[in-house]
Enzyme design. Structure first.
Site, PDB file in Angstrom:
ATOM      1  N   CYS A 129       0.834  -1.213   0.000  1.00  0.00           N
ATOM      2  CA  CYS A 129       0.000   0.000   0.000  1.00  0.00           C
ATOM      3  C   CYS A 129       0.873   1.270   0.000  1.00  0.00           C
ATOM      4  CB  CYS A 129      -0.918   0.029   1.220  1.00  0.00           C
ATOM      5  SG  CYS A 129      -1.865   1.566   1.309  1.00  0.00           S
ATOM      6  N   VAL A 152      -6.374   0.701   4.954  1.00  0.00           N
ATOM      7  CA  VAL A 152      -5.098   0.968   5.598  1.00  0.00           C
ATOM      8  C   VAL A 152      -4.546   2.244   4.955  1.00  0.00           C
ATOM      9  CG1 VAL A 152      -4.565  -1.435   6.126  1.00  0.00           C
ATOM     10  CG2 VAL A 152      -3.837  -0.513   3.926  1.00  0.00           C
TER      11      VAL A 152
END
Ligand code: GSH
Length: 222
Positions: free
Chosen positions: A15, A55
């Site tokens: 990410c 996230v």
């Protein structure tokens, strides 16, 4: 003296929004733990602390903070060295370019996950246009966004450049970066705080993610 807060960052291995938080933590030399979860199987405890199911989440003494730009601002207020400029207008402008980066990451994601050529081309072109637009905001001499000092705004562009580099290497995807953008990219990717912001097997994790998308990129003729 008060006890330093216990910091735990929760992210996915690939990410870019989690990675920007790691870079900021690294630059500040703060102690923290990093917990990676997997997108396909997010645990219930994570669902309970992440209102959008996304996230990164930073747990500060167990209290959750979500949205990476907010996490960065918090870290910059609490831990030195301060990475945002002191001047309010400059700071606001750099915040705006942080937002712009999030938009570019969205375009990059759209390009990587497009199933058809048309969607791929549209996302690729809009990413390329965004990169060209970005150049107008950069200090002329560099190497960083605003000159010789690394700022908070720089932390968010490093993950974007890291992925562009891998796309060039593995798929010959060329974004025709100007010399100024290349200088910035090289300066960012050479930093220890950036190199250590991803897992050791990041490259294969990133390629696996692409394979799982079954996207146009994988079958594209160069
Ligand atoms: N605006 C958010 C974006 C975060 C984001 O998009 N995270 C992705 C992973 S890179 C995510 O958690 N996606 C899971 C989902 O959307 O369900 C931020 O800056 O923190």
């Amino acid at each position: 003296m008060s006890t330093p807060a216990k910091l735990e960052l929760v992210s996915f291995k690939i990410c870019p929004f989690g990675q920007r938080s790691v870079i900021a933590l690294n630059l500040k030399g703060v102690e923290y733990t990093l917990t990676y979860i997997t997108p396909q199987d997010t645990p219930d405890w994570f669902k309970a602390i992440s209102p959008l199911g996304k996230v990164p989440v930073l747990l500060v003494d167990g209290k959750p903070l979500f949205e990476s730009a907010v996490i960065l601002e918090y870290l910059d207020e609490v831990y030195s060295p301060q990475l945002h400029p002191a001047d309010p207008l400059e700071k606001a402008q750099q915040r705006a370019w942080i937002e712009f980066c999030s938009e570019l990451l969205g375009r990059q994601h759209r390009m990587l996950t497009a199933k058809e050529e048309a969607g791929f081309n549209e996302a690729r072109e809009s990413l390329q246009q965004g990169l060209q637009r970005l150049e107008s905001a950069l200090d002329a001499d560099g190497p960083f966004f605003a000159g010789k000092d690394m700022r908070l705004v720089d932390t968010v562009y490093a993950p974007l450049f890291m992925r562009l580099d891998l796309l060039q290497k593995h798929f010959d995807l060329d974004f025709g970066l100007s010399t100024r953008l290349q200088t910035w990219r090289d300066a960012l990717l050479a930093l220890d705080a950036v190199k250590t912001s991803v897992v050791e097997d990041f490259e294969s994790a990133f390629l696996n993610f692409l394979k799982m998308q079954d996207s146009y990129l994988l079958t594209r003729k160069q």
